[in-house]
Design an enzyme around this catalytic site. Sequence first.
Site, short mmCIF file in Angstrom:
data_model
loop_
_atom_site.label_atom_id
_atom_site.label_comp_id
_atom_site.label_asym_id
_atom_site.label_seq_id
_atom_site.Cartn_x
_atom_site.Cartn_y
_atom_site.Cartn_z
CB CYS A 90 41.88 44.97 31.09
SG CYS A 90 40.56 43.71 29.69
CG HIS A 175 42.91 41.41 34.28
ND1 HIS A 175 42.24 42.43 34.79
CD2 HIS A 175 42.38 41.30 32.95
CE1 HIS A 175 41.22 42.71 33.98
NE2 HIS A 175 41.13 42.14 32.99
CD GLU A 177 44.63 43.28 37.41
OE1 GLU A 177 45.61 43.61 36.87
OE2 GLU A 177 43.53 43.19 37.03
#
Length: 204
Positions: A90, A175, A177
Amino acid sequence: MAGAGPSAPPAKPVVGVLALQGGFEAHERMLHRLGARTRQVRVAGDLEGLDGLVVPGGESTTMTLGIEREGLAGPLRALARAGTPILGSCAGLIMLDSEHLGLMDMRAERNAFGRQIRSFEADVAFRGIDGPPIRGIFIRAPWIAEHGPGVEILGEVEGHPVAARQGEMLAVAFHAELSDDERLHRLFLESVEHARASAASERR
Ligand code: GLN
């Protein structure tokens, strides 16, 4: 350390996470799950001896100011020149582009999907990752507006590139994660291990 030769690498790779601002802790959790050690990077000295680096999401303007304040741009470029794998997600993708750290031959368009309402999830068919598409969480995400021939596009949303690789640099607009899907970080750690192995064989 007794017994270990000077060139014996530690058992687990050490991956830095740029921790000036933004979502670095979720990346650390994901990397720990996959067996890597992590180190929060705030000053140039924290980059010493890293096997890889994650530039997380956040706010690219704030991150740029932090990098300037700490004099980190030069050391980050040196890390990349040394062949250290770097994952940007990002705002991290934005930081890697030619208008920021200049580590990839591409230009990111900030907030490209729209600023406020365009936080969404989308399936990204990811070249180089087997199995079902990656479920991408997009939060005021950029896309890659332009790129040079050295940049390989790995995934798109609505026809816009949202994942790319150039050499040891890997950048995604979403994202990874924040989901349970470990495959992107696994791919990144594979290149970390690969770079570590070739650095070790050069030292021999
Ligand atoms: N919109 C942010 C920027 O332009 C990026 C958002 C994110 O990292 N989730 O820096």
